[in-house]
Design an enzyme around this catalytic site. Structure first.
Site, PDB file in Angstrom:
ATOM      1  N   HIS A   1       7.032  -4.050  10.016  1.00 18.58           N
ATOM      2  CA  HIS A   1       6.289  -4.357   8.512  1.00 18.58           C
ATOM      3  C   HIS A   1       7.086  -4.013   7.257  1.00 18.58           C
ATOM      4  O   HIS A   1       6.847  -4.791   6.179  1.00 18.58           O
ATOM      5  CB  HIS A   1       5.026  -3.530   8.603  1.00 18.58           C
ATOM      6  CG  HIS A   1       3.963  -3.585   7.386  1.00 18.58           C
ATOM      7  ND1 HIS A   1       3.350  -4.748   7.254  1.00 18.58           N
ATOM      8  CD2 HIS A   1       3.928  -2.782   6.302  1.00 18.58           C
ATOM      9  CE1 HIS A   1       2.737  -4.567   6.383  1.00 18.58           C
ATOM     10  NE2 HIS A   1       2.727  -3.549   5.876  1.00 18.58           N
TER      11      HIS A   1
ATOM     12  N   SER B   1       2.906  -6.438   2.064  1.00 22.46           N
ATOM     13  CA  SER B   1       1.745  -5.929   2.663  1.00 22.46           C
ATOM     14  C   SER B   1       0.510  -6.441   1.801  1.00 22.46           C
ATOM     15  O   SER B   1       0.088  -7.447   1.556  1.00 22.46           O
ATOM     16  CB  SER B   1       2.118  -4.525   2.897  1.00 22.46           C
ATOM     17  OG  SER B   1       0.974  -3.698   3.661  1.00 22.46           O
ATOM     18  N   MET B   2      -0.126  -5.173   1.460  1.00 26.66           N
ATOM     19  CA  MET B   2      -1.282  -5.482   0.387  1.00 26.66           C
ATOM     20  C   MET B   2      -0.872  -6.632  -0.566  1.00 26.66           C
ATOM     21  O   MET B   2      -1.842  -7.109  -1.178  1.00 26.66           O
ATOM     22  CB  MET B   2      -1.962  -4.594   0.084  1.00 26.66           C
ATOM     23  CG  MET B   2      -3.064  -3.871   1.238  1.00 26.66           C
ATOM     24  SD  MET B   2      -3.800  -2.544   0.510  1.00 26.66           S
ATOM     25  CE  MET B   2      -4.828  -2.020   2.361  1.00 26.66           C
TER      26      MET B   2
ATOM     27  N   ASP C   1       5.753  -6.070  13.588  1.00 20.22           N
ATOM     28  CA  ASP C   1       4.914  -5.226  12.723  1.00 20.22           C
ATOM     29  C   ASP C   1       3.636  -5.042  13.426  1.00 20.22           C
ATOM     30  O   ASP C   1       2.836  -5.730  14.139  1.00 20.22           O
ATOM     31  CB  ASP C   1       4.553  -6.617  11.776  1.00 20.22           C
ATOM     32  CG  ASP C   1       3.714  -5.967  10.685  1.00 20.22           C
ATOM     33  OD1 ASP C   1       3.170  -4.778  10.530  1.00 20.22           O
ATOM     34  OD2 ASP C   1       3.622  -6.664   9.440  1.00 20.22           O
TER      35      ASP C   1
ATOM     36  N   TRP D   1      -1.117  -8.488   4.366  1.00 19.44           N
ATOM     37  CA  TRP D   1      -2.159  -7.811   4.806  1.00 19.44           C
ATOM     38  C   TRP D   1      -3.503  -8.115   3.973  1.00 19.44           C
ATOM     39  O   TRP D   1      -3.342  -8.080   2.848  1.00 19.44           O
ATOM     40  CB  TRP D   1      -2.133  -6.205   4.847  1.00 19.44           C
ATOM     41  CG  TRP D   1      -3.150  -5.496   5.626  1.00 19.44           C
ATOM     42  CD1 TRP D   1      -3.186  -5.222   6.935  1.00 19.44           C
ATOM     43  CD2 TRP D   1      -4.270  -5.288   5.150  1.00 19.44           C
ATOM     44  NE1 TRP D   1      -4.406  -4.337   7.357  1.00 19.44           N
ATOM     45  CE2 TRP D   1      -5.074  -4.417   6.223  1.00 19.44           C
ATOM     46  CE3 TRP D   1      -5.181  -5.309   4.164  1.00 19.44           C
ATOM     47  CZ2 TRP D   1      -6.441  -4.020   5.902  1.00 19.44           C
ATOM     48  CZ3 TRP D   1      -6.259  -4.689   3.741  1.00 19.44           C
ATOM     49  CH2 TRP D   1      -6.999  -3.967   4.886  1.00 19.44           C
TER      50      TRP D   1
ATOM     51  N   TYR E   1       0.881  -1.263  -0.153  1.00 23.87           N
ATOM     52  CA  TYR E   1      -0.061   0.112   0.048  1.00 23.87           C
ATOM     53  C   TYR E   1       0.835   1.294  -0.160  1.00 23.87           C
ATOM     54  O   TYR E   1       1.873   1.288   0.780  1.00 23.87           O
ATOM     55  CB  TYR E   1      -0.860  -0.051   1.201  1.00 23.87           C
ATOM     56  CG  TYR E   1      -1.815   0.862   1.428  1.00 23.87           C
ATOM     57  CD1 TYR E   1      -3.165   0.991   0.343  1.00 23.87           C
ATOM     58  CD2 TYR E   1      -1.772   2.210   2.254  1.00 23.87           C
ATOM     59  CE1 TYR E   1      -4.096   2.039   0.702  1.00 23.87           C
ATOM     60  CE2 TYR E   1      -2.744   2.840   2.431  1.00 23.87           C
ATOM     61  CZ  TYR E   1      -4.005   2.910   1.392  1.00 23.87           C
ATOM     62  OH  TYR E   1      -4.837   3.866   1.720  1.00 23.87           O
TER      63      TYR E   1
END
Length: 301
Positions: free
Chosen positions: A248, A170-171, A216, A195, A100
């Site tokens: 993270h 992440s995303m 994270d 995520w 993201y």
């Protein structure tokens, strides 16, 4: 002139016949040995025998070239960079998504590192930096298709389209899980500090390595990486690696552990190269201060 008796003549003829037969058998064995590969040969094996030092180095044994994919030429994703070995051979292909608000620059080190071990890798920009995980899954798929169908002939000629994998941060990690649930033909998936709002990935049939980070606070391992791993079916090859003392954003800078085990996972499952099993089974030692907080898997594989 000596006269050979019938008995001696028969013995001489038999001896010559045996010599001819032995010579013919030797020639046949030699011809077969030269014509056929070794029985245990792996046609996808690339590179020298692996060592800890090789996998922990900043680059592997292959020299790497780059090809830019402009946003205008990309279909279904935001452009990117393809890294590929200069050696003219065929390799598995990997697509990597940033997280993201991130761009391809945040995962460029991974693209170069993995390509240098014998893969064709595309690190992508997403259509917008705010794209959600399921959109990133679609874009990872589009990037794989681009490499196979629309990249330069130099890149296309190096790709074995039957051996594809995805990664993401992440995303982007959530996107790699989503695509793995949709494409069981993928050979491997590696979500990095992933995520996603969905916590159940029991439909995944792709060998999956999830890498989390103990510090994270954006995608805490208690609500993301660990439940993601636990939800994966035990029938597949899977592993969970939790970085010690990492946040993270650990995947955004060169990281020895991420690089080492990502390459080992891709080698084992994209290249079917069992030389790399030694690094995954039993895997790194738990509680290795500053490196690995926890490691578990469905070994042996």
């Amino acid at each position: 002139m000596a006269v050979m008796t019938p008995r001696r003549e028969r013995s001489s003829l038999l001896s010559r016949a045996l010599q001819v037969t032995a010579a013919a058998a030797t020639a046949l064995v030699t011809a077969v040995s030269l014509a056929a590969p070794a029985h245990a040969a792996n046609p996808y094996e690339r590179g020298p025998n692996p060592t800890d030092a090789l996998l922990e180095a900043r680059s592997g044994p292959f020299s790497v070239s780059e090809e830019n994919v402009s946003r205008l030429s990309a279909s279904g994703f935001g452009g990117g960079t393809i890294y590929y070995p200069r050696e003219n051979n065929t390799y598995g292909a990997v697509a990597i998504s940033p997280g993201y608000t991130g761009t391809q620059a945040s995962v460029a080190w991974l693209g170069k590192r993995i390509a240098s071990h014998g893969f064709v890798v595309i690190t992508i920009d997403t259509i917008t930096t705010l794209d959600q995980p399921d959109s990133r899954a679609e874009q990872l798929n589009a990037a794989l298709n681009h490499m196979i169908n629309r990249a330069s002939s130099t890149v296309r000629s190096r790709i074995d389209s039957s051996r594809l994998a995805v990664m993401g941060h992440s995303m982007g990690g959530g996107g790699s899980l989503r695509l793995a649930s949709q494409r069981p033909d993928l050979k491997a998936a590696i979500p990095l500090t992933p995520w996603h709002l969905n916590k159940n990935w029991s439909s995944v049939r792709v060998p999956t390595l999830i890498i989390g980070a103990d510090l994270d606070t954006i995608a805490p391992v208690l609500t993301h990486a660990r439940p993601f791993y636990n939800s994966l079916p035990t029938s597949i090859s899977k592993a969970y690696l939790e970085l010690d003392g990492a946040t993270h954003f650990a995947p955004n800078i060169p990281n020895k552990i991420i690089g080492k085990y990502s390459v080992a996972w891709l080698k084992r499952f994209v290249d079917n190269d069992t030389r790399y099993t030694q690094f995954l089974c039993p895997g790194p030692r738990d509680g290795l201060f500053g490196e690995v907080e926890e490691y578990r898997s469905t070994c042996p594989f």
